[in-house]
Structure formats: structure tokens, C-alpha cells
Design a protein around this motif. Structure first.
Motif, short mmCIF file in Angstrom:
data_model
loop_
_atom_site.label_atom_id
_atom_site.label_comp_id
_atom_site.label_asym_id
_atom_site.label_seq_id
_atom_site.Cartn_x
_atom_site.Cartn_y
_atom_site.Cartn_z
N LEU A 55 0.84 -1.19 0.00
CA LEU A 55 0.00 0.00 0.00
C LEU A 55 0.88 1.25 0.00
N SER A 56 0.51 2.23 -0.80
CA SER A 56 1.29 3.46 -0.88
C SER A 56 0.41 4.67 -0.59
N LEU A 59 -3.49 7.26 1.03
CA LEU A 59 -4.51 6.22 1.09
C LEU A 59 -5.87 6.88 0.90
N LYS A 127 -0.86 8.75 -7.80
CA LYS A 127 -0.14 7.95 -6.83
C LYS A 127 -1.06 7.64 -5.64
N THR A 129 -3.00 4.46 -2.95
CA THR A 129 -3.84 3.26 -2.96
C THR A 129 -5.26 3.61 -2.58
N VAL A 131 -8.43 2.25 -0.97
CA VAL A 131 -8.78 1.16 -0.06
C VAL A 131 -10.30 1.00 -0.03
N LYS A 135 -13.67 -4.89 -2.70
CA LYS A 135 -13.31 -3.94 -3.76
C LYS A 135 -14.00 -4.22 -5.09
N GLN A 162 -5.62 0.87 -8.87
CA GLN A 162 -5.12 1.36 -7.59
C GLN A 162 -5.83 0.72 -6.39
N TYR A 164 -7.22 -1.65 -3.42
CA TYR A 164 -6.81 -2.72 -2.50
C TYR A 164 -8.00 -3.05 -1.61
#
Length: 257
Positions: A55-56, A59, A127, A129, A131, A135, A162, A164
Motif C-alpha cells: 500500500l502506498s 490512502l 499515486k 492506494t 482502499v 473492492k 489502484q 486494494y
């Protein structure tokens, strides 16, 4: 399964605590039985750390509420297609940063697609993730939006990559709590992990109820519309804040062990 259920009933076993240790169960079922019998939480910290590592930041905790009529309401929709009338988006730019909240609720009987995408495009960058909890639901909304709004297809297809699913931590049995009662629904996970947050205290506490409430709201007078709108925003907002709270619990766990 029906076979296992019948076997337990025939042996007069009606409580999880009475399931014999030698009874044949899947790994998931076995973990839940063990957690219940011991009254203990089972946590695989290393597995959770590895699961969350990709995960980046930022968020983006995202949740939709949708209406799925049998007879399409708007051009471009098919029977039972999801009309995304509401979303909640909590944004965290860094682990200890301030949580930002963006929300949208469509207040008219018209296609909300363009308004939804425009607001998302203003707030979800290239850029980071996205969440979600389960999903596939949110991803399907984006796929259908991309098909109806080709001018936004590039953005929507990028966001699909992107996503998660935070539910995976619990689905993969890295965190098993007796209070989950074998479920990985956020309605069970949240009160077990973050007990100060509760769905049961809300006027709306389920997606189907939210869908009905939105359709009802559109035919009400100003005062009734305002009450229902507030209830919808509170419910959808809790969905995304709940994901943040669960993620925060897991993040603190892996950082402190």
C-alpha cells in the motif's frame, strides 16, 4: 456445508464450543472454532505486515452507495445497473497526517455519474492506494462509469488498478476474533476491533436500507429530505472512516510489534 451441518445436528451439537476437536473443518472454520473456544484473538503480525506493505500513500478510503432499479432511470443504464448516488472518501496523505473527508450525495432524480466522476478526479491522484471493503463492488462501479463516460475512461481505468481490498487481511485469516463469528463483514469486524464505533446506533445501517432511503428522499419535502440526507451521509461516512480506523489499528499493530 449441509453435510457438516447435518452431522453436527445428528450428534446434538448446537454450540461452537461443543464442536469436537477432531471434527473435519476447513482452515477458516477451524480458526474460528479455536478462537471461540479459547476466547482469544489470533493474529499473524508478520503476515499482516507483508499484506499491507504494497500500500502506498496517499490512502484513499472509498465507499459507494448505489440504487439498482429493474427499469433503468437514465440513458446508458441497463436493468439493475448500479446508479452511484453517493460516495464517501477519506484521504490520508501520510501515516500520522490529518485525515481529510470528501463526500457527495446526489439530491435530484437525475444521472449522478458526471458529478461523481468530476469530484473523484479532483481528489484522487495518480499515486496512492484506493482502499475498499469488498473492492469488486467499487471496481464494478468504475468500470460501468468508464463505459458511460468515455471522456473519463483513462482516469477511471487508472483508479481500478489502484484498488486494494482491506477485507483480505481478515479473509486470509491473518486476524481472527471470536466476535467476528466467522464473518469478514465490516459490520462484525469494526465493533470487535474498534468498539467505540458502532453501526447499530445509526438510523441507516445497511446498503439496501441506504438505497431505499435515497429513493424515498427524492419524493419528500425539504425537512424530510434534509433528515434523510444527513442519515445517508452519516452512514456512508462511517463506512470509510471505519476502514481508516481498522487500517490504523493494523498499522499500529505491525509498527509496535
Amino acid at each position: 456445508s449441509k453435510k457438516k451441518l447435518l452431522a453436527l445436528v445428528e450428534d446434538q451439537i448446537f454450540d461452537i464450543a461443543d464442536v469436537p476437536d477432531e471434527f473435519e473443518l476447513t482452515d477458516t472454520q477451524h480458526n474460528q472454532v479455536v478462537a471461540h473456544k479459547r476466547g482469544q484473538v489470533m493474529i499473524d503480525v508478520d503476515a499482516i505486515r507483508e499484506e499491507l506493505a504494497p500500500l502506498s500513500f496517499p490512502l484513499y478510503f472509498l465507499d459507494y452507495e448505489t440504487f439498482s432499479p429493474a427499469i433503468p432511470l437514465f440513458s446508458g443504464f441497463r436493468p439493475f445497473d448500479k446508479v452511484p448516488f453517493q460516495f464517501s472518501l477519506h484521504i490520508l496523505h501520510e501515516p500520522q497526517g490529518e485525515l481529510q473527508h470528501v463526500e457527495y450525495l446526489h439530491m435530484e432524480q437525475s444521472d449522478p455519474s458526471e458529478a461523481v466522476v468530476q469530484l473523484l478526479q479532483q481528489n484522487i491522484g495518480e499515486k496512492g492506494t484506493i482502499v475498499a471493503w469488498n473492492k469488486s463492488f467499487e471496481m464494478d462501479v468504475h468500470k460501468k462509469l468508464a463505459a458511460r463516460l468515455p471522456e473519463h475512461r483513462a482516469f477511471l481505468e487508472r483508479t481500478i488498478s489502484q484498488f486494494y481490498d482491506l477485507k483480505d487481511v481478515f479473509h486470509k485469516q491473518y486476524y481472527v476474533h471470536p466476535a467476528f463469528r466467522g464473518s469478514v463483514s465490516i459490520k462484525y469486524v469494526l465493533p470487535a476491533i474498534v468498539p467505540e464505533l458502532q453501526y447499530k446506533e445509526l438510523s441507516i445501517h445497511g446498503g439496501a436500507q441506504a438505497s431505499d432511503a435515497w429513493w424515498t428522499m427524492l419524493s419528500q419535502g425539504p425537512l424530510e429530505r434534509a433528515v434523510i440526507a444527513n442519515d445517508l451521509k452519516t452512514y456512508c461516512g462511517l463506512d470509510t472512516y471505519a476502514m481508516y480506523a481498522i487500517w490504523r489499528h493494523l498499522w499500529d499493530l505491525i509498527k509496535n510489534v
